[in-house]
Write an enzyme that holds these catalytic residues in place. Structure first.
Site, short mmCIF file in Angstrom:
data_model
loop_
_atom_site.label_atom_id
_atom_site.label_comp_id
_atom_site.label_asym_id
_atom_site.label_seq_id
_atom_site.Cartn_x
_atom_site.Cartn_y
_atom_site.Cartn_z
N GLY A 246 8.49 -11.60 4.72
CA GLY A 246 8.73 -11.12 6.07
C GLY A 246 10.19 -11.07 6.42
O GLY A 246 10.76 -12.05 6.90
N GLY A 247 10.81 -9.94 6.16
CA GLY A 247 12.18 -9.71 6.62
C GLY A 247 13.22 -10.54 5.91
O GLY A 247 14.30 -10.77 6.47
N ASN B 102 -3.40 -9.56 8.21
CA ASN B 102 -3.16 -8.24 8.81
C ASN B 102 -4.35 -7.57 9.49
O ASN B 102 -4.42 -6.34 9.56
CB ASN B 102 -2.59 -7.29 7.74
CG ASN B 102 -1.11 -7.58 7.48
OD1 ASN B 102 -0.50 -8.34 8.22
ND2 ASN B 102 -0.56 -7.01 6.42
N GLN C 225 -4.34 -7.58 -5.40
CA GLN C 225 -4.82 -8.03 -4.09
C GLN C 225 -6.17 -7.38 -3.77
O GLN C 225 -6.29 -6.15 -3.77
CB GLN C 225 -3.79 -7.67 -3.01
CG GLN C 225 -4.07 -8.42 -1.71
CD GLN C 225 -3.17 -8.01 -0.58
OE1 GLN C 225 -2.92 -6.83 -0.35
NE2 GLN C 225 -2.67 -8.99 0.16
N THR D 264 0.84 -1.19 0.00
CA THR D 264 0.00 0.00 0.00
C THR D 264 0.88 1.24 0.00
O THR D 264 1.75 1.38 0.86
CB THR D 264 -0.90 -0.04 1.26
OG1 THR D 264 -1.79 -1.13 1.11
CG2 THR D 264 -1.66 1.25 1.45
N ARG E 17 7.11 -12.86 12.22
CA ARG E 17 8.15 -11.93 12.66
C ARG E 17 8.00 -10.55 12.04
O ARG E 17 8.58 -9.59 12.53
CB ARG E 17 9.52 -12.49 12.32
CG ARG E 17 9.73 -12.60 10.82
CD ARG E 17 10.97 -13.39 10.50
NE ARG E 17 11.17 -13.42 9.05
CZ ARG E 17 11.92 -14.30 8.43
NH1 ARG E 17 12.51 -15.25 9.10
NH2 ARG E 17 12.06 -14.24 7.13
N ARG F 277 -3.77 -14.77 0.80
CA ARG F 277 -2.73 -14.37 1.76
C ARG F 277 -3.24 -14.44 3.19
O ARG F 277 -4.33 -13.93 3.50
CB ARG F 277 -2.27 -12.94 1.45
CG ARG F 277 -1.00 -12.60 2.21
CD ARG F 277 -0.36 -11.31 1.77
NE ARG F 277 1.08 -11.42 1.87
CZ ARG F 277 1.91 -10.41 2.08
NH1 ARG F 277 1.44 -9.18 2.17
NH2 ARG F 277 3.21 -10.61 2.20
N HIS G 4 -6.92 -10.86 0.17
CA HIS G 4 -6.19 -10.38 1.35
C HIS G 4 -6.89 -10.92 2.59
O HIS G 4 -7.90 -10.38 3.04
CB HIS G 4 -6.21 -8.85 1.35
CG HIS G 4 -5.22 -8.23 2.29
ND1 HIS G 4 -4.64 -8.91 3.35
CD2 HIS G 4 -4.68 -6.97 2.33
CE1 HIS G 4 -3.82 -8.09 3.99
NE2 HIS G 4 -3.83 -6.91 3.38
N TYR H 2 -7.53 -7.32 8.67
CA TYR H 2 -8.60 -6.72 7.87
C TYR H 2 -9.82 -7.65 7.83
O TYR H 2 -9.85 -8.67 8.51
CB TYR H 2 -8.07 -6.36 6.48
CG TYR H 2 -6.98 -5.32 6.58
CD1 TYR H 2 -7.27 -4.04 7.05
CD2 TYR H 2 -5.66 -5.62 6.27
CE1 TYR H 2 -6.27 -3.08 7.18
CE2 TYR H 2 -4.65 -4.66 6.40
CZ TYR H 2 -4.96 -3.39 6.86
OH TYR H 2 -3.98 -2.44 7.01
N GLY I 64 8.95 -6.98 0.40
CA GLY I 64 8.20 -5.75 0.53
C GLY I 64 9.10 -4.55 0.55
O GLY I 64 9.39 -3.93 -0.48
N ARG I 65 9.61 -4.25 1.74
CA ARG I 65 10.31 -2.98 1.93
C ARG I 65 11.53 -2.83 1.02
O ARG I 65 11.76 -1.75 0.49
CB ARG I 65 10.70 -2.83 3.41
CG ARG I 65 9.46 -2.63 4.28
CD ARG I 65 9.73 -2.85 5.74
NE ARG I 65 9.99 -4.26 6.02
CZ ARG I 65 10.28 -4.75 7.21
NH1 ARG I 65 10.35 -3.93 8.25
NH2 ARG I 65 10.48 -6.04 7.38
N ASN J 183 -3.00 -4.38 13.37
CA ASN J 183 -4.35 -3.80 13.46
C ASN J 183 -5.23 -4.48 14.50
O ASN J 183 -6.41 -4.72 14.29
CB ASN J 183 -5.03 -3.83 12.09
CG ASN J 183 -4.29 -3.00 11.07
OD1 ASN J 183 -3.99 -1.83 11.33
ND2 ASN J 183 -3.96 -3.58 9.93
#
Ligand SMILES: Cc1cc2nc3c(=O)[nH]c(=O)nc-3n(C[C@H](O)[C@H](O)[C@H](O)COP(=O)(O)O)c2cc1C
Length: 375
Positions: A306-307, A184, A102, A27, A273, A233, A181, A186, A328-329, A241
């Site tokens: 994840g990481g 997380n 997604q 997002t 994680r 996912r 989705h 939602y 992701g990041r 959240n």
């Protein structure tokens, strides 16, 4: 036979990927306002990250106007949004890439200021997110979450239809598939988890009942796309959240086994994680691994996120824990991430301050490796 690597091919549904460096759904809150349609800046961002035979999972996109909880998020329920997404998809296809969308509904992770008519957000039950977590209003104020309005049974059926319509819209926009989705905190996860689902009808109570909404929206997408172009996912052990199941294993084992019968394109985890990775760095010591725990229950393609560094991703694939890794990041700050991982190039660090909202800064202005070499 050698074990697979991050750069061996992989078949996902009907698609032949050339590598396993997947772009995770991210997002970024930079859609056009007020249409909430993707715009040329978004086309450029996705095109920068497309690679021949690479898979992008485009950012979470609400299936209905009441599915938003933040500004500038692109939707997938209007003609303008379909047209905007078509430009994104065409640009990714032009580079030989694949792109799934997604499908999202935030449920209670919203505020009435984002809701048409200013009404309360909807959720499985009238249970607010605890005050440890804060909502952001449409005009940027930080407030406690409101108590959402519990969905009536008939409204749940209409929501499933919204997912079906959104799946059709994604097909019309030219996507290669859709991802539900279910992570997380939602809406789908609000149905899954006992802390947010106090319903006493067929959507609440037993694990079978709590998994029902996930299965229904997944089936709606399958009706449109066929199972082999639909992914799901999940984030077992996630705490984003205000989510979190006290004993995730029975719930998620049932969900994974039920989904496994459908012949989906893939199952996609967020490793515990990295829950909440969008907001803060988290301590990821001593937490279970979703891919390790649930892999034995899943016979299809497994993605996880994840990481992951390149080395950790390589190890997870070589050891058979996952088939592909979603990044992701570091995909935000490295538009050419697959090439950088393949050649062992240094990675550009990401700037958290520009994750959400804004224009090209922190979005389309991260350099590719060759540009850095020339600089
Ligand atoms: C800025 C940002 C936005 C995100 N948006 C989404 C999203 O739309 N849908 C989703 O399922 N996960 C979302 N996530 C989670 C990522 O897809 C990913 O699972 C998480 O960042 C962990 O992977 P990483 O450690 O490689 O960043 C987001 C994460 C970040 C940092």
């Amino acid at each position: 036979m050698n074990p697979p690597s991050l750069f061996s091919p992989l078949k996902i549904g009907p698609y032949q990927l050339k590598h396993r460096v997947v772009m995770a759904p991210l997002t970024r809150m930079r859609a056009a306002k007020p249409s909430l349609a993707p715009r040329p800046l978004n086309v450029e961002y996705y095109a920068q990250r497309a690679t021949p035979g690479g898979l992008i999972i485009a950012e979470a996109s609400p299936v209905a106007a009441n599915g938003f909880g933040s500004p500038g998020v692109p939707g997938i329920y209007s003609e303008a949004q379909i047209a905007g997404w078509r430009e994104v998809v065409d640009a990714v296809h032009a580079k030989g890439g694949f792109i799934f969308l997604q499908l999202w509904h935030v449920g209670r992770v919203s505020h009435s200021s984002f809701q048409p008519g200013g009404v309360l957000p909807v959720a499985p039950s009238a249970v607010p997110i605890s005050s440890e977590f804060k909502a952001m209003t449409a005009d940027g104020k930080v407030v406690d979450y409101e108590t959402p309005r519990a969905l009536e049974a008939g409204e749940i059926l209409l929501l499933v239809e919204s997912y079906r319509e959104a799946a059709r819209n994604a097909l019309a926009a030219g996507f290669d598939g859709v991802e539900i989705h279910g992570a997380n905190g939602y809406l789908v996860e609000q149905f899954l988890q006992s802390r947010s689902n106090l319903r006493t009808d067929q959507y609440g109570g037993s694990i079978e009942n709590r998994v029902r909404f996930l299965m229904e929206v997944t089936q709606a997408a399958i009706d449109v796309w066929g199972a082999n172009r639909v992914g799901v996912r999940l984030s077992p052990y996630g705490i984003a959240n205000g989510s979190g199941e006290a004993d995730p294993m029975p719930l998620y084992s049932h969900a994974v086994k039920s989904l496994d019968k459908l012949g989906l394109a893939y199952l996609h985890f967020i490793e515990p994680r990295s829950s909440g990775a969008g907001r803060a760095e988290v301590n990821w010591q001593n937490v279970p691994s979703a891919m390790v725990l649930y892999r034995p229950l899943w016979s299809g393609v497994l993605l996880t996120a994840g990481g992951f560094s390149g080395d950790a991703a390589q190890a997870a694939i070589a050891e058979g824990h996952a088939d592909a890794i979603a990044f992701g990041r570091i995909f935000i700050s490295n538009p050419d991430l697959p090439q950088r991982l393949q050649h062992g190039h240094e990675l550009t660090p990401y700037n958290r301050a520009t994750f959400y909202g804004g224009e090209e800064k922190g979005y389309t202005d991260y350099p590719v490796h060759d540009e850095m070499a020339q600089a």
